[in-house]
Scaffold this motif. Structure first.
Motif, PDB file in Angstrom:
ATOM      1  N   GLN A 109       6.711   4.205   0.291  1.00 21.94           N
ATOM      2  CA  GLN A 109       6.194   5.337  -0.487  1.00 21.94           C
ATOM      3  C   GLN A 109       5.054   4.838  -1.354  1.00 21.94           C
ATOM      4  O   GLN A 109       5.223   3.879  -2.119  1.00 21.94           O
ATOM      5  CB  GLN A 109       7.307   5.924  -1.361  1.00 21.94           C
ATOM      6  CG  GLN A 109       6.865   7.083  -2.247  1.00 21.94           C
ATOM      7  CD  GLN A 109       7.926   7.459  -3.265  1.00 21.94           C
ATOM      8  OE1 GLN A 109       8.405   6.600  -4.022  1.00 21.94           O
ATOM      9  NE2 GLN A 109       8.308   8.715  -3.286  1.00 21.94           N
ATOM     10  N   SER A 110       3.892   5.466  -1.217  1.00 21.62           N
ATOM     11  CA  SER A 110       2.742   5.107  -2.048  1.00 21.62           C
ATOM     12  C   SER A 110       2.704   6.014  -3.265  1.00 21.62           C
ATOM     13  O   SER A 110       2.835   7.237  -3.139  1.00 21.62           O
ATOM     14  CB  SER A 110       1.439   5.244  -1.256  1.00 21.62           C
ATOM     15  OG  SER A 110       1.398   4.306  -0.202  1.00 21.62           O
ATOM     16  N   ASP A 123      -4.370   2.975  -0.569  1.00 18.49           N
ATOM     17  CA  ASP A 123      -3.740   3.308   0.702  1.00 18.49           C
ATOM     18  C   ASP A 123      -4.623   4.345   1.385  1.00 18.49           C
ATOM     19  O   ASP A 123      -4.640   5.524   1.010  1.00 18.49           O
ATOM     20  CB  ASP A 123      -2.336   3.871   0.458  1.00 18.49           C
ATOM     21  CG  ASP A 123      -1.604   4.199   1.752  1.00 18.49           C
ATOM     22  OD1 ASP A 123      -2.255   4.282   2.808  1.00 18.49           O
ATOM     23  OD2 ASP A 123      -0.364   4.366   1.705  1.00 18.49           O
ATOM     24  N   LYS A 126      -2.627   7.447   3.032  1.00 18.93           N
ATOM     25  CA  LYS A 126      -2.113   8.454   2.104  1.00 18.93           C
ATOM     26  C   LYS A 126      -3.153   8.869   1.067  1.00 18.93           C
ATOM     27  O   LYS A 126      -2.906   9.783   0.287  1.00 18.93           O
ATOM     28  CB  LYS A 126      -0.879   7.884   1.388  1.00 18.93           C
ATOM     29  CG  LYS A 126       0.253   7.479   2.314  1.00 18.93           C
ATOM     30  CD  LYS A 126       0.902   8.673   2.971  1.00 18.93           C
ATOM     31  CE  LYS A 126       2.025   8.254   3.901  1.00 18.93           C
ATOM     32  NZ  LYS A 126       3.106   7.527   3.242  1.00 18.93           N
ATOM     33  N   LYS A 127      -4.294   8.153   1.055  1.00 16.00           N
ATOM     34  CA  LYS A 127      -5.363   8.421   0.078  1.00 16.00           C
ATOM     35  C   LYS A 127      -4.839   8.323  -1.357  1.00 16.00           C
ATOM     36  O   LYS A 127      -5.050   9.206  -2.190  1.00 16.00           O
ATOM     37  CB  LYS A 127      -6.005   9.790   0.335  1.00 16.00           C
ATOM     38  CG  LYS A 127      -6.714   9.890   1.684  1.00 16.00           C
ATOM     39  CD  LYS A 127      -7.323  11.247   1.894  1.00 16.00           C
ATOM     40  CE  LYS A 127      -8.186  11.280   3.161  1.00 16.00           C
ATOM     41  NZ  LYS A 127      -7.442  10.895   4.374  1.00 16.00           N
ATOM     42  N   VAL A 128      -4.149   7.216  -1.618  1.00 11.44           N
ATOM     43  CA  VAL A 128      -3.544   6.970  -2.932  1.00 11.44           C
ATOM     44  C   VAL A 128      -4.008   5.618  -3.452  1.00 11.44           C
ATOM     45  O   VAL A 128      -3.920   4.612  -2.740  1.00 11.44           O
ATOM     46  CB  VAL A 128      -2.005   7.002  -2.849  1.00 11.44           C
ATOM     47  CG1 VAL A 128      -1.373   6.534  -4.166  1.00 11.44           C
ATOM     48  CG2 VAL A 128      -1.521   8.405  -2.506  1.00 11.44           C
ATOM     49  N   LYS A 132       2.763   0.497  -3.571  1.00 10.24           N
ATOM     50  CA  LYS A 132       3.609   0.963  -2.472  1.00 10.24           C
ATOM     51  C   LYS A 132       5.015   0.400  -2.661  1.00 10.24           C
ATOM     52  O   LYS A 132       5.198  -0.790  -2.910  1.00 10.24           O
ATOM     53  CB  LYS A 132       3.026   0.508  -1.133  1.00 10.24           C
ATOM     54  CG  LYS A 132       3.740   1.061   0.088  1.00 10.24           C
ATOM     55  CD  LYS A 132       3.036   0.653   1.370  1.00 10.24           C
ATOM     56  CE  LYS A 132       1.727   1.410   1.561  1.00 10.24           C
ATOM     57  NZ  LYS A 132       1.134   1.139   2.895  1.00 10.24           N
TER      58      LYS A 132
END
Length: 261
Positions: A109-110, A123, A126-128, A132
């Motif tokens: 999970q980011s 990331d 996920k564009k985060v 993570k």
């Protein structure tokens, strides 16, 4: 509000009885410990669940510096993970399972970070921008191990780090369900290096968007449990080790509620 509780996050009498014997004893020598360790635990859980800064801890608890001292000390010497692992074994045995799981589910999970300094990355999938969380859970959704890295680390690379730290908690693992991201060289590496195998669970319908998949939904539910604690809604910590300790504490709270039910 139940007796001996100041806030809803405080341990009930039954919950405290489940964990009190796992709290490390005071160091030998010097004055006897006069601090109420139940209140120290309550203060730590208040921070994890409510998401406040340490120095904003309510006056009903011990001084925030003292509470943080115990959190940091037990983070560094592995106490939080030991307490968590002991309670996980008890929850599994209460449910009629062996204390060591034979199957599990792996995912990541980011989450975004704040302006607090510390390791982070981007990331692209996920564009985060942030970190993570790589977690391995058993078939009940109970956490086996967590590793927090920069969000730029790929899922297979994070899985290798996680497996390297697995230790005795995974000694009976034989099968781990994963998503398609973990296919490829990692599957062959696990077969060569470990006693368990990775089994991808893939979508076959061609549809877009969220879909509940067999086995994999278990780890998604665990992520949902974690984000019920506001301290975990983002990654507010300077050190990834602190983030991992917070996650173990969040799952410890989940398991105490089950044991005390």
């Amino acid at each position: 509000m139940k007796k001996n509780q100041t806030y809803a996050t405080d341990l009930t009498n039954r919950q405290w009885n489940c964990i009190k014997d796992l709290i490390p004893a005071a160091k030998p020598g010097g004055r006897p410990r006069s601090l109420d360790m139940r209140q120290v635990m309550n203060g730590i859980l208040y921070v994890v669940v409510s998401g406040i800064q340490w120095r904003l801890l309510p006056k009903e608890y011990p001084n925030w510096k003292t509470v943080y001292h115990y959190f940091r000390t037990w983070r560094d010497n592995g106490t939080w993970q030991r307490i968590h692992d002991t309670l996980r074994a008890q929850v599994r045995q209460k449910a009629g399972r062996h204390k060591h799981p034979t199957a599990g589910c792996l995912d990541s999970q980011s989450v975004k970070t704040t302006q607090i300094p510390g390791e982070r990355g981007y990331d692209a999938g996920k564009k985060v921008m942030g970190r993570k969380r790589h977690i391995l859970v058993d078939t009940m959704g109970l956490l086996i191990i967590v590793v927090v890295t920069a969000a730029s680390m790929s899922d297979p690379a994070g899985a290798r780090v996680l497996f390297s730290r697995l230790g005795g908690a995974g000694k009976k693992l034989r099968r781990i369900w994963v998503d398609g991201t973990y296919r490829g060289k990692l599957v062959d590496w696990v077969i060569a290096q470990r006693r368990f195998v990775l089994q991808p669970v893939l979508r076959t319908d061609g549809k877009k968007g969220f879909l509940v998949l067999p086995k994999r939904w278990v780890v998604e539910r665990t992520f949902a449990w974690l984000t019920q604690c506001r301290r975990l809604s983002k990654d507010y910590e300077v050190l990834p080790a602190t983030s991992e300790a917070m996650i173990y504490l969040a799952m410890t709270r989940v398991m105490l509620r089950r044991l005390a039910a």
